[in-house]
Each structure stands twice: as C-alpha cells, then as structure tokens.
Design a protein around this motif. Structure first.
Motif, PDB file in Angstrom:
ATOM      1  N   MET A 126       0.813  -1.201  -0.007  1.00  0.00           N
ATOM      2  CA  MET A 126       0.119   0.344   0.012  1.00  0.00           C
ATOM      3  C   MET A 126       1.125   1.040   0.064  1.00  0.00           C
ATOM      4  SD  MET A 126      -2.888  -1.639   2.900  1.00  0.00           S
ATOM      5  CE  MET A 126      -1.797  -1.921   3.374  1.00  0.00           C
ATOM      6  N   GLY A 127       0.764   1.791  -0.985  1.00  0.00           N
ATOM      7  CA  GLY A 127       1.522   3.135  -1.374  1.00  0.00           C
ATOM      8  C   GLY A 127       0.555   4.733  -0.769  1.00  0.00           C
ATOM      9  N   VAL A 128       0.979   5.573  -1.028  1.00  0.00           N
ATOM     10  CA  VAL A 128       2.226   5.802  -0.608  1.00  0.00           C
ATOM     11  C   VAL A 128       2.664   5.940   0.731  1.00  0.00           C
ATOM     12  CG1 VAL A 128       4.025   7.460  -1.176  1.00  0.00           C
ATOM     13  CG2 VAL A 128       2.173   7.026  -2.804  1.00  0.00           C
ATOM     14  N   GLY A 129       3.590   5.074   1.113  1.00  0.00           N
ATOM     15  CA  GLY A 129       4.657   4.729   2.258  1.00  0.00           C
ATOM     16  C   GLY A 129       3.049   4.522   3.729  1.00  0.00           C
ATOM     17  N   ILE A 130       2.581   3.784   3.124  1.00  0.00           N
ATOM     18  CA  ILE A 130       1.639   2.478   4.086  1.00  0.00           C
ATOM     19  C   ILE A 130       2.380   1.849   4.646  1.00  0.00           C
ATOM     20  CG2 ILE A 130      -1.104   2.410   4.282  1.00  0.00           C
ATOM     21  CD1 ILE A 130      -1.099   5.348   4.370  1.00  0.00           C
ATOM     22  N   SER A 131       2.983   0.571   3.508  1.00  0.00           N
ATOM     23  CA  SER A 131       3.344  -0.178   4.055  1.00  0.00           C
ATOM     24  C   SER A 131       4.446  -0.066   3.542  1.00  0.00           C
ATOM     25  CB  SER A 131       2.803  -1.511   3.475  1.00  0.00           C
ATOM     26  OG  SER A 131       2.702  -1.656   1.970  1.00  0.00           O
ATOM     27  N   LYS A 181     -12.065   9.312  -9.586  1.00  0.00           N
ATOM     28  CA  LYS A 181     -11.994   9.002 -10.577  1.00  0.00           C
ATOM     29  C   LYS A 181     -10.446   9.610 -10.116  1.00  0.00           C
ATOM     30  CE  LYS A 181     -11.267  10.564 -15.679  1.00  0.00           C
ATOM     31  NZ  LYS A 181     -12.958  11.494 -16.402  1.00  0.00           N
ATOM     32  N   SER A 182      -9.715   8.903 -10.330  1.00  0.00           N
ATOM     33  CA  SER A 182      -8.160   9.026  -9.799  1.00  0.00           C
ATOM     34  C   SER A 182      -7.039  10.062 -11.321  1.00  0.00           C
ATOM     35  CB  SER A 182      -7.399   7.814  -9.617  1.00  0.00           C
ATOM     36  OG  SER A 182      -5.714   8.051  -9.882  1.00  0.00           O
ATOM     37  N   PRO A 183      -6.060  10.678 -11.120  1.00  0.00           N
ATOM     38  CA  PRO A 183      -5.187  11.252 -11.881  1.00  0.00           C
ATOM     39  C   PRO A 183      -4.778  10.509 -13.228  1.00  0.00           C
ATOM     40  CG  PRO A 183      -4.738  12.498 -10.416  1.00  0.00           C
ATOM     41  CD  PRO A 183      -6.011  11.330  -9.553  1.00  0.00           C
ATOM     42  N   VAL A 184      -4.451   8.664 -12.365  1.00  0.00           N
ATOM     43  CA  VAL A 184      -3.418   7.920 -13.010  1.00  0.00           C
ATOM     44  C   VAL A 184      -4.613   7.463 -14.380  1.00  0.00           C
ATOM     45  CG1 VAL A 184      -2.225   7.430 -10.930  1.00  0.00           C
ATOM     46  CG2 VAL A 184      -4.369   6.061 -12.098  1.00  0.00           C
ATOM     47  N   GLY A 185      -5.892   7.841 -14.243  1.00  0.00           N
ATOM     48  CA  GLY A 185      -7.067   7.024 -15.107  1.00  0.00           C
ATOM     49  C   GLY A 185      -7.789   5.741 -14.796  1.00  0.00           C
ATOM     50  N   ILE A 214      -1.556  13.346  -7.069  1.00  0.00           N
ATOM     51  CA  ILE A 214      -2.022  11.768  -6.635  1.00  0.00           C
ATOM     52  C   ILE A 214      -0.731  11.855  -5.823  1.00  0.00           C
ATOM     53  CG2 ILE A 214      -0.759   9.983  -8.234  1.00  0.00           C
ATOM     54  CD1 ILE A 214      -3.875   8.690  -6.675  1.00  0.00           C
ATOM     55  N   ALA A 215       0.843  11.961  -5.709  1.00  0.00           N
ATOM     56  CA  ALA A 215       1.310  11.337  -5.482  1.00  0.00           C
ATOM     57  C   ALA A 215       1.230  12.588  -4.126  1.00  0.00           C
ATOM     58  CB  ALA A 215       2.767  11.448  -5.729  1.00  0.00           C
ATOM     59  N   CYS A 216       1.333  14.000  -4.183  1.00  0.00           N
ATOM     60  CA  CYS A 216       1.521  14.400  -2.942  1.00  0.00           C
ATOM     61  C   CYS A 216       0.213  14.264  -1.875  1.00  0.00           C
ATOM     62  CB  CYS A 216       1.610  16.408  -3.151  1.00  0.00           C
ATOM     63  SG  CYS A 216       3.027  16.467  -4.270  1.00  0.00           S
ATOM     64  N   ALA A 217      -1.155  14.268  -2.595  1.00  0.00           N
ATOM     65  CA  ALA A 217      -2.088  13.435  -1.973  1.00  0.00           C
ATOM     66  C   ALA A 217      -1.752  12.937  -1.077  1.00  0.00           C
ATOM     67  CB  ALA A 217      -3.464  13.545  -3.108  1.00  0.00           C
ATOM     68  N   LEU A 218      -1.938  11.693  -1.596  1.00  0.00           N
ATOM     69  CA  LEU A 218      -1.457  10.340  -0.897  1.00  0.00           C
ATOM     70  C   LEU A 218      -0.530  10.463   0.317  1.00  0.00           C
ATOM     71  CD1 LEU A 218      -2.181   7.498  -3.614  1.00  0.00           C
ATOM     72  CD2 LEU A 218      -3.354   8.744  -1.869  1.00  0.00           C
ATOM     73  N   LYS A 266      -1.095  10.289   4.050  1.00  0.00           N
ATOM     74  CA  LYS A 266      -0.308   9.021   5.077  1.00  0.00           C
ATOM     75  C   LYS A 266       0.267   9.849   6.273  1.00  0.00           C
ATOM     76  CE  LYS A 266       4.344   7.358   6.059  1.00  0.00           C
ATOM     77  NZ  LYS A 266       5.520   7.806   6.480  1.00  0.00           N
ATOM     78  N   LYS A 267       0.821  10.957   6.131  1.00  0.00           N
ATOM     79  CA  LYS A 267       1.493  12.154   7.833  1.00  0.00           C
ATOM     80  C   LYS A 267      -0.174  12.943   7.944  1.00  0.00           C
ATOM     81  CE  LYS A 267       5.213  13.516   4.813  1.00  0.00           C
ATOM     82  NZ  LYS A 267       6.081  14.896   4.177  1.00  0.00           N
ATOM     83  N   GLY A 268      -1.345  12.350   8.000  1.00  0.00           N
ATOM     84  CA  GLY A 268      -2.698  12.313   8.325  1.00  0.00           C
ATOM     85  C   GLY A 268      -3.212  13.789   8.147  1.00  0.00           C
ATOM     86  N   LYS A 269      -2.468  14.161   7.510  1.00  0.00           N
ATOM     87  CA  LYS A 269      -3.107  16.085   6.682  1.00  0.00           C
ATOM     88  C   LYS A 269      -4.305  15.453   5.954  1.00  0.00           C
ATOM     89  CE  LYS A 269       1.779  17.946   7.194  1.00  0.00           C
ATOM     90  NZ  LYS A 269       2.634  17.963   6.117  1.00  0.00           N
ATOM     91  N   LEU A 270      -4.990  15.110   6.909  1.00  0.00           N
ATOM     92  CA  LEU A 270      -6.646  14.449   5.208  1.00  0.00           C
ATOM     93  C   LEU A 270      -7.001  15.483   5.102  1.00  0.00           C
ATOM     94  CD1 LEU A 270      -7.517  11.423   7.307  1.00  0.00           C
ATOM     95  CD2 LEU A 270      -6.615  11.347   5.281  1.00  0.00           C
ATOM     96  N   ASN A 271      -7.011  16.747   5.102  1.00  0.00           N
ATOM     97  CA  ASN A 271      -7.408  18.283   4.880  1.00  0.00           C
ATOM     98  C   ASN A 271      -7.513  18.290   3.480  1.00  0.00           C
ATOM     99  OD1 ASN A 271      -9.351  18.341   6.623  1.00  0.00           O
ATOM    100  ND2 ASN A 271      -8.247  20.033   7.840  1.00  0.00           N
ATOM    101  N   HIS A 272      -5.496  17.207   3.100  1.00  0.00           N
ATOM    102  CA  HIS A 272      -5.119  18.013   2.162  1.00  0.00           C
ATOM    103  C   HIS A 272      -4.971  16.584   1.038  1.00  0.00           C
ATOM    104  CE1 HIS A 272      -4.070  22.129   3.498  1.00  0.00           C
ATOM    105  NE2 HIS A 272      -3.933  21.281   4.489  1.00  0.00           N
ATOM    106  N   GLY A 273      -5.458  15.571   1.275  1.00  0.00           N
ATOM    107  CA  GLY A 273      -5.658  14.353   0.702  1.00  0.00           C
ATOM    108  C   GLY A 273      -6.173  13.478   1.083  1.00  0.00           C
ATOM    109  N   PHE A 274      -6.330  12.168   0.536  1.00  0.00           N
ATOM    110  CA  PHE A 274      -7.345  11.094   0.787  1.00  0.00           C
ATOM    111  C   PHE A 274      -6.434  10.075   0.691  1.00  0.00           C
ATOM    112  CE2 PHE A 274      -6.977  11.534  -3.418  1.00  0.00           C
ATOM    113  CZ  PHE A 274      -6.613   9.550  -3.968  1.00  0.00           C
TER     114      PHE A 274
END
Length: 363
Positions: free
Chosen positions: A22-27, A265-269, A310-314, A318-326
């Motif tokens: 699980m990325g980014v950085g979860i596992s 709908k992810s930016p990666v298509g 999406i890399a920045c959002a994830l 991962k850092k707990g900043k869920l207002n700036h990602g998901f």
C-alpha cells in the motif's frame, strides 16, 4: 483445522496471508517486517517510496531508489521472515525499482496496475526473487504465462487475483465494480483454471492468491475452498500499530462508515476506492489544487490536466493531513473497529479460520 502454509516456489510462509502493498508510504519496513515475523508475507510498496527524502523534487529517481534500498534492508534487520515488494507497472521508474528489489534480495516482487509482460528480463544470475503478477482475470493470467514462456522460458511463481472490492486503484471499468460477474469469488476459479494447463505441461505449481474484500478468517477459509492457495489483505493491516501511516490515517479507517466509501476518478486514469474527505469533495466541486510536477511518477498521469498531484495527496494522507489528501481503502473498511497489533490481528484471523466447519470435498 489450522491455517495451511503458503508455498511460492521454494518460499514457505507459515500462514497463507500476504499483506497487500500500500502506497504512498502506508506499508514500509515497519508493517512488512511485523507481518513477516508472524509468518505471513510482508510487502513494501515501492510507489513514490522516497517522498520524504530531502532531494525528492530535484532527484526523484535516486531518492526513490535510496528509500527502497533502506526499507528492504531495515525490514531484513527486523525479521527473518518473507519480505516482498509491490511495484506497479505504471510507475515510470518501474525498471529501477525492480532492479533494486532484486539486487537487495527481496523474496518476492508483486506487480500489477498493468501487465508485467517483461518482468523476468530483470532477473540476474543467481537471483532468488520470485515473480508474482497481480491480475483481474483468467485472460490476463493466460497472456502473461504465454508471453513469459515465449520470451523468457519462465512461468509466474504465483498469481494474485484482485477483485473489485480492493482499496486503491482498481483494474476494472467503473460499471464492472459492482457487477457480480467480476466478484473475486468468481475470478479465483477463473484464474485457477487458466493456470492448470501450464502447471500440467511444465510440472510445477502456480498458486493463486485471492485479494480484494478479504476481511475475516472465514473469508480466508472460503477462498481456500474455492481453490486459492492464500489471500492478500490490505485494509485490515492499516489499522495496526505497526502500519507505517500516521495514527490519524488509521483512525480514519476506524471512523469510516459504509456511506463514507466512494469510487473516485484518479489522475492516473483508473477508478479508485477511497474514504471520503474534504479534499475529495473539493475536487468533485471543480476546485483545482495547483501544483508543479517534478516527479512524473505514473506513466498514465497527465499532470497538465490533473486537478491535483496524487503522489502529494497520498503523502499528505499518510502523514495524517487528510484535509490535503485522502485515504485509499477497501470496500470493507467500515467494518474496522479498532487499531490492534499485527500479532493480535493474525491471531484473531487464525481463530476465525479454525472455528469454521470445512465443507466436505466432493467425491
């Protein structure tokens, strides 16, 4: 009946459980080594693994390579169990991540988000890394087997077949996600049948691993009865103390209700399953999150048209900043009720597995 072992080539896991990458950085090494130490297969996710490196913007290739090397070595220091790496075909640095994993002696490479048609070409003389494609159909498994045989005289050491209840990016069209024809229970049998001719012709076993929506010990047992040799689980392992994500990310799993889960709908298509957040809502409302893209991490991402990185959002999530990602999550995330240790989770899965009655084998 106790959980059986899972054999992938000459690798023997004491329990038939693979922790999903699980990325980014979860596992990273923390979660992977904890799972491996308990007898499962722990998996480090390679996707943008270097996001916390100081030079990630200036030198992303080197930063990611350095971070992956460190995480594999750290995992090795913490366990003598089986350590794998998940590497998406869609990564622009796919080849370097594969080479690094093999050089560092990763036990297994799991590869999906595209068909890893050329994966065996990276094996070096004496390498013992096992190669396991992630597929979503028997047809894909058949194509990979034929391609690998013709080009490399090599067959996959196993397959992971991932159904549409998985978290993160999904290998299905939006209309297929809730279609019973694509449920993992059906796909397992399809892939098992697809590999049988290759097993028979070449005298080898190609285990099939069920993934996507596996939540309980009962689920594990059901998948084995359908012909799977093991399961891959991601969502359950996020809500563990050893997971490498911030505790706020884990708490988002605990707090999630069934209505909080949505397909985005992810930016990666590709479609992806995530926990609803204010960030997602803002994007749906047409608000762009301006960014520059020094990473070019995913081949299919057109950063000039994407509303966010999406890399920045994830990474923010991962850092707990869920207002700036998901947070990506599986369909059963609403069933997660507490954060436990990896050992407690696996012991509970064993107890559930052993507590079920096994259906008699047909004559």
């Amino acid at each position: 009946m106790k959980m059986p072992e899972l054999r992938i080539g000459d690798l023997v896991a004491r329990i038939p459980i693979i922790q999903g990458g699980m990325g980014v950085g979860i596992s990273l090494s923390g979660l992977a080594s904890a799972v491996a130490q308990q007898g499962g297969i722990g998996v480090i996710a390679a996707a943008m693994i270097g996001m916390d490196e100081p030079d990630i913007s200036k030198n992303p290739d080197e930063a990611n390579r350095r971070a992956l090397t460190r995480e594999i070595r750290t995992a090795r220091e913490n366990t003598d169990g089986i350590i794998g790496v998940n590497i998406m075909v869609a990564l622009t640095n796919f080849a370097e991540m594969v080479k690094t994993s093999i050089r560092e002696g990763a036990d297994v490479i799991f590869s999906g988000a595209g068909l890893p048609l050329d994966l065996p070409q990276y094996l070096t003389e004496g390498a013992k890394t096992r190669l396991v494609p992630i597929v979503s159909s028997g047809r894909a498994a058949n194509i990979i087997c034929r391609k690998w045989l013709s080009k490399f005289s090599y067959l996959p050491d196993a397959f992971v077949v991932e159904g549409p209840k998985a978290g993160g990016h999904l290998g299905f069209k939006p209309e297929q996600i809730n279609d019973p024809e694509f449920r993992v229970e059906r796909l397992v049998g399809e892939v098992v049948e697809a590999v049988k001719p290759f097993e028979a012709e070449h005298g080898m076993r190609i285990p099939v691993i069920a993934a996507g929506g596996v939540f309980t010990g009962q689920d594990i047992r059901s998948m084995l009865e359908l012909g799977a040799s093991g399961v891959q689980m991601g969502t359950r392992f996020v809500a563990t103390h050893e997971c490498d994500a911030d505790v706020r990310f884990k708490q988002a799993y605990v707090d999630a209700t069934e209505s909080d889960i949505e397909i985005i709908k992810s930016p990666v298509g590709m479609p992806g399953r995530a926990v609803r957040s204010s960030f997602i809502e803002a994007v749906k409302d047409g608000k762009r999150k301006p960014f520059t893209c020094p990473f070019h991490c995913i081949k299919t991402c057109d950063h000039t048209k994407s509303p966010y990185c999406i890399a920045c959002a994830l990474t923010n999530a991962k850092k707990g900043k869920l207002n700036h990602g998901f947070a990506f999550a599986g369909a059963n995330v609403h069933r997660v009720k507490e954060i436990v240790s990896v050992r407690e989770l696996i012991e509970s899965l064993k107890a559930e597995f052993e507590g079920m009655g096994l259906a008699p084998t047909p004559a």
